[in-house]
Design a protein around this motif. Structure first.
Motif, PDB file in Angstrom:
ATOM      1  N   ASN A   1       0.844  -1.185   0.000  1.00  0.00           N
ATOM      2  CA  ASN A   1       0.000   0.000   0.000  1.00  0.00           C
ATOM      3  C   ASN A   1       0.883   1.241   0.000  1.00  0.00           C
ATOM      4  N   TRP A   2       0.904   1.960  -1.114  1.00  0.00           N
ATOM      5  CA  TRP A   2       1.798   3.113  -1.249  1.00  0.00           C
ATOM      6  C   TRP A   2       1.137   4.421  -0.877  1.00  0.00           C
ATOM      7  N   GLN A   3      -0.127   4.397  -0.571  1.00  0.00           N
ATOM      8  CA  GLN A   3      -0.835   5.629  -0.256  1.00  0.00           C
ATOM      9  C   GLN A   3      -0.196   6.331   0.944  1.00  0.00           C
ATOM     10  N   GLY A   4       0.328   7.547   0.713  1.00  0.00           N
ATOM     11  CA  GLY A   4       0.927   8.340   1.775  1.00  0.00           C
ATOM     12  C   GLY A   4       2.322   7.934   2.188  1.00  0.00           C
ATOM     13  N   ARG A   5       2.906   6.905   1.557  1.00  0.00           N
ATOM     14  CA  ARG A   5       4.277   6.505   1.903  1.00  0.00           C
ATOM     15  C   ARG A   5       5.280   7.489   1.317  1.00  0.00           C
ATOM     16  N   HIS A   6       6.367   7.720   2.053  1.00  0.00           N
ATOM     17  CA  HIS A   6       7.400   8.668   1.646  1.00  0.00           C
ATOM     18  C   HIS A   6       8.546   7.904   0.982  1.00  0.00           C
ATOM     19  N   VAL A   7       8.759   8.161  -0.303  1.00  0.00           N
ATOM     20  CA  VAL A   7       9.752   7.408  -1.087  1.00  0.00           C
ATOM     21  C   VAL A   7      10.752   8.378  -1.711  1.00  0.00           C
ATOM     22  N   TRP A   8      12.031   8.114  -1.479  1.00  0.00           N
ATOM     23  CA  TRP A   8      13.117   8.922  -2.061  1.00  0.00           C
ATOM     24  C   TRP A   8      13.759   8.112  -3.178  1.00  0.00           C
ATOM     25  N   LEU A   9      13.670   8.635  -4.397  1.00  0.00           N
ATOM     26  CA  LEU A   9      14.242   7.989  -5.579  1.00  0.00           C
ATOM     27  C   LEU A   9      15.483   8.749  -6.025  1.00  0.00           C
ATOM     28  N   ILE A  10      16.604   8.082  -6.085  1.00  0.00           N
ATOM     29  CA  ILE A  10      17.846   8.703  -6.539  1.00  0.00           C
ATOM     30  C   ILE A  10      18.180   8.136  -7.910  1.00  0.00           C
ATOM     31  N   GLY A  11      18.320   9.039  -8.890  1.00  0.00           N
ATOM     32  CA  GLY A  11      18.469   8.621 -10.278  1.00  0.00           C
ATOM     33  C   GLY A  11      17.103   8.573 -10.943  1.00  0.00           C
ATOM     34  N   ALA A  12      16.282   9.573 -10.642  1.00  0.00           N
ATOM     35  CA  ALA A  12      14.875   9.560 -11.051  1.00  0.00           C
ATOM     36  C   ALA A  12      14.597  10.386 -12.299  1.00  0.00           C
ATOM     37  N   GLY A  13      15.621  10.955 -12.918  1.00  0.00           N
ATOM     38  CA  GLY A  13      15.379  11.845 -14.047  1.00  0.00           C
ATOM     39  C   GLY A  13      15.079  11.139 -15.352  1.00  0.00           C
ATOM     40  N   HIS A  14      15.490   9.892 -15.469  1.00  0.00           N
ATOM     41  CA  HIS A  14      15.332   9.169 -16.730  1.00  0.00           C
ATOM     42  C   HIS A  14      15.120   7.684 -16.456  1.00  0.00           C
ATOM     43  N   GLY A  15      14.792   6.953 -17.492  1.00  0.00           N
ATOM     44  CA  GLY A  15      14.801   5.499 -17.469  1.00  0.00           C
ATOM     45  C   GLY A  15      13.924   4.876 -16.393  1.00  0.00           C
TER      46      GLY A  15
END
Length: 257
Positions: A9-23
């Motif tokens: 369940n991703w609703q309201g979860r805080h996710v940090w993506l590094i390398g998120a600009g492409h692909g």
């Protein structure tokens, strides 16, 4: 029993993506946002990150260079000022160049190690204290199926991804008993800007969107090793256990190199 907490369940979860600009990173951002996650996007290209963030007012854009320790610390500080906690960190930043033994240079080796391996270690050093302090959360490191066996053209890239796999295994042993989930993601060939540099046919090639879906499916199962596409990755896992004489013959036969 799963290796890690099942992230479904991703609703309201805080996710940090590094390398998120492409692909894969950009595709994962789109799918997580659609599932209700709150995102922070990092990478070197701020314009690309803002394009991925689009009109999402809740999305944080935190540009950083993964090879710079100070960038990690600054971004982490900004993030924790805005968020009460971090549920998941996904490290997708990396670089690739097809390299044969006679093409190796110290400069190329240094660059690939700094981005693909040291960047992961710097990021882990920055986020693990925060995860331990909050006593929950997960971290996912993106390696590659190319790190399981030596393959022509993967002289440096494969070595860095093998090291990320080893790093993730030891990280799991340290952190899982303390309540922190650890995942390692091992894609096969995915159609991105990096694989577009290849001048050979890539078996079982999938899209970045398919890769992102496979990652989310692995997180939902609580997998430690999230590898895909299975029709390719399972064969490589088998190849890694072959006697060297047989594997070396097979690698030359299959690749023609």
């Amino acid at each position: 029993m799963s290796f890690n907490p099942r992230l479904r369940n991703w609703q309201g979860r805080h996710v940090w993506l590094i390398g998120a600009g492409h692909g894969i990173g950009a595709a994962l951002a789109h799918q997580l946002r659609a599932a209700g996650a709150l995102l922070a996007l990092s990478g070197r290209n701020e314009a690309a990150l803002r394009a991925v963030a689009a009109d999402d007012a809740h999305c944080l854009v935190l540009p950083l260079d993964v090879t710079r320790e100070q960038d990690w610390l600054q971004a982490r500080g900004q993030l924790l000022q805005r968020w009460p906690h971090i549920d998941l960190v996904v490290m997708l930043a990396g670089d690739y160049a097809a390299v044969r033994a006679w093409q190796l240079t110290p400069e190329l080796a240094r660059h690939m190690v700094e981005v693909n391996l040291l960047g992961v270690m710097y990021g882990t050093a920055a986020v693990v204290p925060a995860l331990l302090h909050q006593q929950h959360g997960s971290i996912a490191l993106v390696a590659s199926a190319a790190g399981w066996v030596g393959m022509p053209n993967g002289l440096v890239y494969g070595a860095t991804k093998a090291a990320v796999n080893h790093f993730a295994q030891t990280l799991y042993l340290d952190l899982r008993p303390r309540g922190i989930g650890v995942h390692v993601v091992n894609p096969g060939f995915v159609a991105t800007r990096l694989t577009a540099r290849n001048d050979f046919a890539m078996p079982a090639l999938i899209s970045a969107e398919q890769a992102a879906s496979a990652i989310l499916a692995g997180l939902a199962r609580g997998d430690f090793d999230i590898h895909f596409p299975r029709r390719f990755s399972l064969l490589l896992k088998l190849a890694a256990h072959l006697p060297y004489r047989l594997y070396f013959w097979l690698a030359h036969r299959v690749t023609g190199l």
